[in-house]
Scaffold this active site. Structure first.
Site, mmCIF file in Angstrom:
data_model
loop_
_atom_site.group_PDB
_atom_site.id
_atom_site.type_symbol
_atom_site.label_atom_id
_atom_site.label_comp_id
_atom_site.label_asym_id
_atom_site.label_seq_id
_atom_site.Cartn_x
_atom_site.Cartn_y
_atom_site.Cartn_z
ATOM 1 N N LYS A 22 24.228 -9.401 88.399
ATOM 2 C CA LYS A 22 22.811 -9.370 88.050
ATOM 3 C C LYS A 22 22.142 -10.688 88.442
ATOM 4 O O LYS A 22 21.001 -10.695 88.924
ATOM 5 C CB LYS A 22 22.672 -9.115 86.554
ATOM 6 C CG LYS A 22 21.253 -9.005 86.041
ATOM 7 C CD LYS A 22 21.219 -8.416 84.641
ATOM 8 C CE LYS A 22 21.832 -9.326 83.598
ATOM 9 N NZ LYS A 22 20.903 -10.391 83.159
ATOM 10 N N SER A 23 22.833 -11.793 88.253
ATOM 11 C CA SER A 23 22.258 -13.108 88.558
ATOM 12 C C SER A 23 21.972 -13.258 90.053
ATOM 13 O O SER A 23 20.915 -13.765 90.445
ATOM 14 C CB SER A 23 23.211 -14.214 88.102
ATOM 15 O OG SER A 23 23.406 -14.160 86.714
ATOM 16 N N ARG A 27 17.955 -13.094 91.910
ATOM 17 C CA ARG A 27 17.513 -14.188 92.766
ATOM 18 C C ARG A 27 17.249 -13.692 94.189
ATOM 19 O O ARG A 27 16.237 -14.050 94.803
ATOM 20 C CB ARG A 27 18.561 -15.308 92.769
ATOM 21 C CG ARG A 27 18.572 -16.112 91.487
ATOM 22 C CD ARG A 27 19.859 -16.904 91.299
ATOM 23 N NE ARG A 27 19.760 -17.796 90.150
ATOM 24 C CZ ARG A 27 19.865 -17.395 88.871
ATOM 25 N NH1 ARG A 27 20.070 -16.114 88.601
ATOM 26 N NH2 ARG A 27 19.767 -18.263 87.880
ATOM 27 N N SER A 146 17.861 -22.767 82.480
ATOM 28 C CA SER A 146 17.951 -23.018 83.919
ATOM 29 C C SER A 146 17.075 -22.063 84.707
ATOM 30 O O SER A 146 16.743 -22.327 85.867
ATOM 31 C CB SER A 146 19.404 -22.893 84.387
ATOM 32 O OG SER A 146 19.865 -21.557 84.258
ATOM 33 N N SER A 173 23.532 -24.786 81.894
ATOM 34 C CA SER A 173 23.710 -23.707 82.882
ATOM 35 C C SER A 173 23.540 -24.208 84.311
ATOM 36 O O SER A 173 22.963 -23.514 85.169
ATOM 37 C CB SER A 173 22.731 -22.566 82.602
ATOM 38 O OG SER A 173 22.918 -22.032 81.310
ATOM 39 N N ASP A 291 26.556 -17.446 78.312
ATOM 40 C CA ASP A 291 26.605 -15.987 78.192
ATOM 41 C C ASP A 291 27.971 -15.457 77.776
ATOM 42 O O ASP A 291 28.092 -14.272 77.443
ATOM 43 C CB ASP A 291 26.189 -15.329 79.513
ATOM 44 C CG ASP A 291 24.681 -15.348 79.717
ATOM 45 O OD1 ASP A 291 23.955 -15.577 78.735
ATOM 46 O OD2 ASP A 291 24.232 -15.142 80.860
ATOM 47 N N LYS A 318 17.779 -16.265 73.341
ATOM 48 C CA LYS A 318 18.205 -15.173 74.211
ATOM 49 C C LYS A 318 17.594 -13.857 73.729
ATOM 50 O O LYS A 318 16.606 -13.853 72.996
ATOM 51 C CB LYS A 318 19.732 -15.094 74.237
ATOM 52 C CG LYS A 318 20.414 -16.315 74.853
ATOM 53 C CD LYS A 318 20.247 -16.353 76.343
ATOM 54 C CE LYS A 318 21.091 -17.452 76.975
ATOM 55 N NZ LYS A 318 20.988 -17.471 78.450
ATOM 56 N N LYS A 395 21.212 -2.698 80.002
ATOM 57 C CA LYS A 395 20.502 -3.894 80.474
ATOM 58 C C LYS A 395 21.255 -4.570 81.614
ATOM 59 O O LYS A 395 20.644 -5.085 82.554
ATOM 60 C CB LYS A 395 20.301 -4.870 79.313
ATOM 61 C CG LYS A 395 19.528 -6.133 79.680
ATOM 62 C CD LYS A 395 19.284 -6.984 78.454
ATOM 63 C CE LYS A 395 18.640 -8.305 78.805
ATOM 64 N NZ LYS A 395 17.291 -8.161 79.380
#
Length: 420
Positions: A22-23, A27, A146, A173, A291, A318, A395
């Site tokens: 997902k990260s 991006r 971050s 992070s 996380d 969060k 999610k």
């Protein structure tokens, strides 16, 4: 939707195709949208957070609601600030309206962005008028999120003269910032991160021919937890050993909790195997890996390993207040968490003393996908636990429950059960 969960009846022996990162996906979606002549990315994570961002980027509406997607809120705030000629109201869920956005808004305003708060100052919703930003230099507190920094970084090449970002405070992070640099460079940007200064040159992004999103290390953490609590073998497809994702550190962390990892490159895959080697006490600074805090805490609690986890100050903002949520849910299995604040840091710990269990627990998830996935493996020790609002895993990991079934877990609908 509530689920009642029972553990596998036989040794764990499963191969899992993990969701894509997902990260990385989020991006890449922003950078690709800023690239000249780019085409939609072929293969990104399939989950609520990424879907929300894709729909927002494809929309020409003057009102965008991103629900509970915190990454989308931060990245779109910056993206829309440089969308010349466009005016947009950016909003989210009630919880999103309680999550701070001021550090990013302040930084963007100092660069000439036109952003107005429509509710409480410092929080969404926002009215954003897109324009060309001048660039230059900006300072931002790196001890809150971050994602504020990554959001600024990704729009920096569009600014006249580029951008120099000075990080103040104790950064959290950091691997996510390095991940942003790596993705920007794949799209042709010139970026460097030295000391506490990020320098990004002006220029035009160009989409690479074959951009590839690797498997998600945060999602892998739940299989490390399952492996630590069971016996047998787990293969995780697509997991890259030397990943730019910060959560790849869980392989090293879980070695202390009895899980050995081995990797192969063709095909790309990780193999997990449980061992009897447990540390008598687990301590870790999770400043770079917040996380995985829930995963580590629940694993240690179930294994009876006392622990101390620091670097958790970002957990308060969060999807929920994760420190409070962890304390409330672990108490249901007899674990009394101690919390402390030390020099601006948040720390949780457990002394190894377990209170008696009086009933099969029903766990609340607080609209937080990581609470649901971290608590589900408790079923290995306490068969029949209930996970409330189990659909929240969509999610980031929509196939989580199906993958648990593939691993031998029995999952039954329990709507109406375990309610208070």
């Amino acid at each position: 939707m509530n689920y009642r969960i029972f553990p596998p009846e036989e040794l764990l022996d499963v191969e899992i195709k993990l969701p894509l990162s997902k990260s990385i996906s989020n991006r890449a979606l922003i950078v690709n949208a800023l690239a000249a002549g780019s085409k939609p990315l072929a293969d990104v994570a399939v989950c609520d957070d990424t879907s929300v961002l894709q729909k927002a980027l494809a929309s020409d509406s003057d009102e965008i609601n991103i629900g509970a997607a915190g990454t989308a809120m931060r990245f779109l705030t910056a993206y829309l600030a440089v969308a010349e000629g466009r005016e947009t109201v950016l909003d989210g869920s009630e919880r999103m309206r309680c999550r701070p956005i001021a550090p990013l808004v302040d930084a963007l305003r100092s660069l000439g962005a036109e952003i107005e708060y429509l509710g409480e100052t410092g929080f969404p919703p926002l009215r954003i008028k897109g324009k060309k930003l001048i660039g230059g230099s900006v300072s931002i507190d790196s001890g809150v999120s971050s994602q504020y920094i990554s959001a600024l970084m990704m729009i920096a090449p569009t600014m006249t003269g580029g951008l120099s970002i000075n990080l103040t405070g104790e950064a959290i992070s950091l691997p996510y910032i390095h991940l942003t640099v790596a993705i920007m460079e794949q799209f042709g940007a010139k970026a460097s991160f030295e000391g506490n200064v990020i320098t990004i040159g002006a220029g035009q992004y160009s989409a690479p021919d074959n951009f590839c999103v690797e498997a998600d290390w945060s999602a892998a953490s739940y299989w490390y937890e399952i492996q630590a609590l069971t016996c047998g073998w787990t293969a995780l497809d697509g997991l890259v050993e030397n990943s730019a994702q910060g959560d790849c550190k869980i392989a090293e962390m879980f070695r202390q909790l009895g899980v050995e990892s081995s990797f192969e490159s063709n095909p790309v895959r990780a193999h997990l195997e449980a061992t009897p080697e447990l540390t008598p006490r687990f301590e870790a600074d999770l400043t770079d890996n917040p996380d995985v805090a829930q995963t580590i805490a629940v694993t240690c609690a179930m294994l009876g390993v006392p622990f101390r986890l620091s670097g958790l100050r970002s957990l308060r903002i969060k999807e929920t207040d994760r420190i409070a949520a962890l304390g409330a849910e672990l108490l249901k299995v007899g674990i009394l968490l101690a919390t402390e604040q030390l020099e601006g840091d948040e720390i949780i710990s457990w002394d190894g003393v377990r209170r008696p269990l009086t009933e099969i627990p029903s766990f609340d998830t607080y609209d937080d996908h990581r609470m649901a996935m971290a608590l589900a493996p408790v079923a290995v020790f306490i068969p029949g636990i209930i996970i409330r609002n189990a659909e929240v895993v969509s999610k980031s990991y929509p196939e989580f429950w199906n993958h648990l079934r593939a691993g031998g877990f029995t999952i039954e609908e329990a709507d109406g059960e375990g309610t208070e």
